[in-house]
Design an enzyme around this catalytic site. Structure first.
Site, mmCIF file in Angstrom:
data_model
loop_
_atom_site.group_PDB
_atom_site.id
_atom_site.type_symbol
_atom_site.label_atom_id
_atom_site.label_comp_id
_atom_site.label_asym_id
_atom_site.label_seq_id
_atom_site.Cartn_x
_atom_site.Cartn_y
_atom_site.Cartn_z
ATOM 1 N N ASP A 102 0.842 -1.200 0.000
ATOM 2 C CA ASP A 102 0.000 0.000 0.000
ATOM 3 C C ASP A 102 0.878 1.252 0.000
ATOM 4 O OD1 ASP A 102 -2.171 -1.663 0.199
ATOM 5 O OD2 ASP A 102 -2.358 -1.439 2.377
HETATM 6 N N1 URA Z 1 -1.295 -5.876 3.857
HETATM 7 C C1 URA Z 1 -1.779 -4.622 3.868
HETATM 8 O O1 URA Z 1 -2.812 -4.340 4.457
HETATM 9 N N2 URA Z 1 -1.079 -3.680 3.215
HETATM 10 C C2 URA Z 1 0.085 -3.916 2.578
HETATM 11 O O2 URA Z 1 0.686 -3.005 2.022
HETATM 12 C C3 URA Z 1 0.569 -5.238 2.584
HETATM 13 C C4 URA Z 1 -0.146 -6.190 3.224
#
Ligand code: URA
Length: 232
Positions: A102
């Site tokens: 993310d």
């Molecule tokens: N899980 C999440 O919620 N975000 C990420 O970036 C990776 C795994």
């Protein structure tokens, strides 16, 4: 491959610079000076030298990046910086991230031009372990840990696969998961009425984030790490 493209891919210079180098006679193939930019080479077998120094060509390259927050795991984005822009100095236009983190997640992200390997590592059948350092809003109960480890309902067709929780401190855990669903870690913590306040990936398969890398810094994988990646 054309000689000028080969030299560009090795980061010898821009297309126009390498054309100039070739014209000036700075490039030889199997000991013979070649002044044609469109000369066709056999990159695996021809011996190509620039200013007398033999070049070695790597078809596939592998990097680890400590992704900073605020950057998107994509090759292009109209509004934010991308992870491939952070590796722009490598001069390889064919790099892409192996999966996504993310925008607000930091940590280990692999980048490569090896599509086959990336596809294999990301296959839902593959179950590559990914470990995250997760900062949470409040501590987990024994029951929360048991549920996370057994699998929780995050609104998908199936429960999540068994995970591993290692408590680091009251509000910090290591969570190891085998899947890579959208916002998976955040949704898993939500499923036990908690909230992720910071997220950092520290491991992908056998590859561990090099803590020497500051956020935004990257390095090529070592030969050993490349081997481990292929064995994952
Ligand atoms: N899980 C999440 O919620 N975000 C990420 O970036 C990776 C795994």
């Amino acid at each position: 491959m054309r000689l000028d493209r080969y030299l560009c891919e090795l980061n010898i210079g821009t297309r126009s610079q390498v054309k100039e180098f070739i014209k000036k006679g700075l490039v030889s193939i199997n000991g013979r000076t070649i002044r044609l930019a469109d000369y066709r080479i056999e990159e695996q077998t021809d011996q190509i030298a620039f200013q007398g120094k033999t070049l070695t060509y790597q078809k596939y390259v592998y990097y680890m990046l400590n992704k900073p927050q605020g950057v998107v795991s994509a090759t292009q984005d109209n509004t934010a910086g991308t992870v491939t822009e952070l590796l722009a100095a490598e001069g390889r236009k064919d790099l892409f991230p192996v999966g996504r983190l993310d925008k607000d997640t930091e940590g280990l992200l692999l980048l490569t031009n090896d599509g086959k390997l990336a596809h294999r590592l990301l296959s839902p059948k593959k179950h590559v372990d990914k470990t995250y350092l997760v900062t949470i809003s409040h501590s987990l109960s024994e029951e929360d840990i048991r549920r996370l480890e057994q699998g929780v309902d995050i609104g998908e067709d199936r429960m999540t696969l068994p995970a591993k929780v290692a408590v680091q401190s009251e509000r910090m855990i290591h969570l190891t998961i085998q899947e890579g669903k959208y916002h998976q870690v955040k949704r898993m913590l939500q499923a036990v009425d908690n909230q992720v306040t910071a997220l950092k990936r520290i491991r992908f398969g056998k590859i561990i984030l090099d803590e020497e890398l500051a956020p935004g810094a990257y390095r090529p994988l070592t030969t050993q790490e490349e081997k481990e990646l292929h064995e994952s």
